[in-house]
Design a protein around this motif. Structure first.
Motif, PDB file in Angstrom:
ATOM      1  N   VAL A 108       1.014  -1.031  -2.438  1.00  0.00           N
ATOM      2  CA  VAL A 108      -0.001  -0.020  -2.162  1.00  0.00           C
ATOM      3  C   VAL A 108      -1.002   0.010  -3.292  1.00  0.00           C
ATOM      4  O   VAL A 108      -0.649   0.077  -4.468  1.00  0.00           O
ATOM      5  CB  VAL A 108       0.657   1.380  -2.018  1.00  0.00           C
ATOM      6  CG1 VAL A 108      -0.402   2.429  -1.772  1.00  0.00           C
ATOM      7  CG2 VAL A 108       1.676   1.350  -0.885  1.00  0.00           C
ATOM      8  N   LEU A 140       7.062  -1.244   4.057  1.00  0.00           N
ATOM      9  CA  LEU A 140       6.136  -0.921   2.993  1.00  0.00           C
ATOM     10  C   LEU A 140       5.621  -2.185   2.335  1.00  0.00           C
ATOM     11  O   LEU A 140       6.377  -3.091   2.004  1.00  0.00           O
ATOM     12  CB  LEU A 140       6.831  -0.056   1.934  1.00  0.00           C
ATOM     13  CG  LEU A 140       7.116   1.388   2.331  1.00  0.00           C
ATOM     14  CD1 LEU A 140       7.843   2.095   1.206  1.00  0.00           C
ATOM     15  CD2 LEU A 140       5.835   2.126   2.649  1.00  0.00           C
ATOM     16  N   ASP A 174       0.434   8.053   4.860  1.00  0.00           N
ATOM     17  CA  ASP A 174       0.220   6.768   5.523  1.00  0.00           C
ATOM     18  C   ASP A 174       1.446   5.875   5.391  1.00  0.00           C
ATOM     19  O   ASP A 174       1.819   5.161   6.331  1.00  0.00           O
ATOM     20  CB  ASP A 174      -0.998   6.063   4.932  1.00  0.00           C
ATOM     21  CG  ASP A 174      -2.317   6.682   5.377  1.00  0.00           C
ATOM     22  OD1 ASP A 174      -2.301   7.493   6.321  1.00  0.00           O
ATOM     23  OD2 ASP A 174      -3.354   6.347   4.776  1.00  0.00           O
ATOM     24  N   ARG A 175       2.083   5.892   4.219  1.00  0.00           N
ATOM     25  CA  ARG A 175       3.292   5.078   4.036  1.00  0.00           C
ATOM     26  C   ARG A 175       4.412   5.562   4.951  1.00  0.00           C
ATOM     27  O   ARG A 175       5.112   4.758   5.576  1.00  0.00           O
ATOM     28  CB  ARG A 175       3.742   5.123   2.575  1.00  0.00           C
ATOM     29  CG  ARG A 175       2.789   4.445   1.618  1.00  0.00           C
ATOM     30  CD  ARG A 175       3.438   4.097   0.300  1.00  0.00           C
ATOM     31  NE  ARG A 175       3.848   5.247  -0.481  1.00  0.00           N
ATOM     32  CZ  ARG A 175       3.056   5.939  -1.273  1.00  0.00           C
ATOM     33  NH1 ARG A 175       1.765   5.623  -1.378  1.00  0.00           N
ATOM     34  NH2 ARG A 175       3.524   6.958  -1.976  1.00  0.00           N
ATOM     35  N   ILE A 192       9.714   9.361  -1.102  1.00  0.00           N
ATOM     36  CA  ILE A 192       8.267   9.579  -1.046  1.00  0.00           C
ATOM     37  C   ILE A 192       7.931  10.973  -1.558  1.00  0.00           C
ATOM     38  O   ILE A 192       6.985  11.165  -2.338  1.00  0.00           O
ATOM     39  CB  ILE A 192       7.755   9.369   0.394  1.00  0.00           C
ATOM     40  CG1 ILE A 192       7.931   7.895   0.791  1.00  0.00           C
ATOM     41  CG2 ILE A 192       6.295   9.801   0.527  1.00  0.00           C
ATOM     42  CD1 ILE A 192       7.586   7.605   2.239  1.00  0.00           C
TER      43      ILE A 192
END
Length: 253
Positions: free
Chosen positions: A247, A244, A233-234, A76
């Motif tokens: 998105v 996940l 948020d992920r 991320i």
């Protein structure tokens, strides 16, 4: 009743204080507290007050031990770093002594910690304070008021850069962070701009994701904020044990 310990300021409280904060009758509170003594979830002090004990800490440590580590945060952070040609960081909340932040993971991109002037001493003495940088503020925005007061009771650390907010500005920024979903810092690391969004575990704050660029190069705060919020948020979903999903294009909240 556990929430009463969270809301009340100070380390130890009497049954009457806890009863008032929890909405329970004092005799019920006393009975519950006594039942929690064998597990050391609370400890009774001389004078009849109670504070959270090692049993409560053990539960928290056990919970935190099973949250995702760098194998989850690093992809991320790498994505954020590459997208904005910036440094991306994960700060996590630490309760050591009083609420602090610790740098848990980062993706440097073209930069590195020495570009920020972050020697080991400065990282520990200055930038572990929640007063320094928007990462600390977006975490503080999700702490109980009693812990925010504890943060502000500490003097600004020696060596803090000129952009660090004063107490009035800090308090005002917390509502802004809750409303917008992110915080912005300009020259709190001298010469750098930072956008941060909170990583949450349900109603509890876990940490914050940050994107840093030289101040002159951070020209599209809205885009950086939107992507940082989406990434936070992920990670929040993963911390909570979720998976996940696809998105969509991130938007400012």
């Amino acid at each position: 009743m556990e929430r009463a310990f969270t809301l009340l300021g100070g380390p130890a409280h009497g049954p009457s204080e806890i009863a008032a904060a929890s909405g329970l009758h004092v005799t019920v509170v006393h009975r519950i507290l006594q039942s929690m003594l064998p597990s050391q979830y609370v400890v009774q002090l001389p004078g009849g007050k109670y504070w959270l004990g090692p049993g409560a800490a053990t539960i928290g440590i056990q919970a935190m031990a099973h949250t995702p580590g760098v194998e989850t945060s690093q992809p991320i952070l790498e994505s954020l770093s590459q997208h904005f040609d910036a440094m991306a960081q994960l700060w996590v909340l630490s309760p050591y002594g009083h609420p602090r932040q610790m740098l848990a993971d980062y993706a440097p991109g073209r930069y590195d910690l020495d570009a920020l002037g972050l020697t080991a001493g400065k990282l520990v003495a200055v930038h572990s304070s929640l007063r320094v940088g928007p990462s600390g503020r977006v975490m503080a925005a999700h702490l109980p008021a009693s812990l925010v007061d504890m943060v502000l009771a500490q003097d600004l650390p020696d060596g803090a850069d000129p952009g660090v907010l004063n107490e009035h500005e800090f308090r005002a920024s917390l509502e802004e962070a809750r409303a917008s979903g992110y915080g912005l810092g300009i020259d709190e690391f001298a010469g750098w701009a930072q956008v941060s969004a909170p990583v949450l575990w349900g109603n509890a704050v876990y940490g914050a994701l940050s994107v840093l660029k030289p101040t002159s190069l951070l020209t599209d705060v809205a885009a950086v904020a939107a992507h940082t919020i989406a990434a936070a948020d992920r990670l929040s979903l993963l911390v909570a044990g979720g998976r996940l999903e696809a998105v969509s294009t991130p938007r400012l909240r």
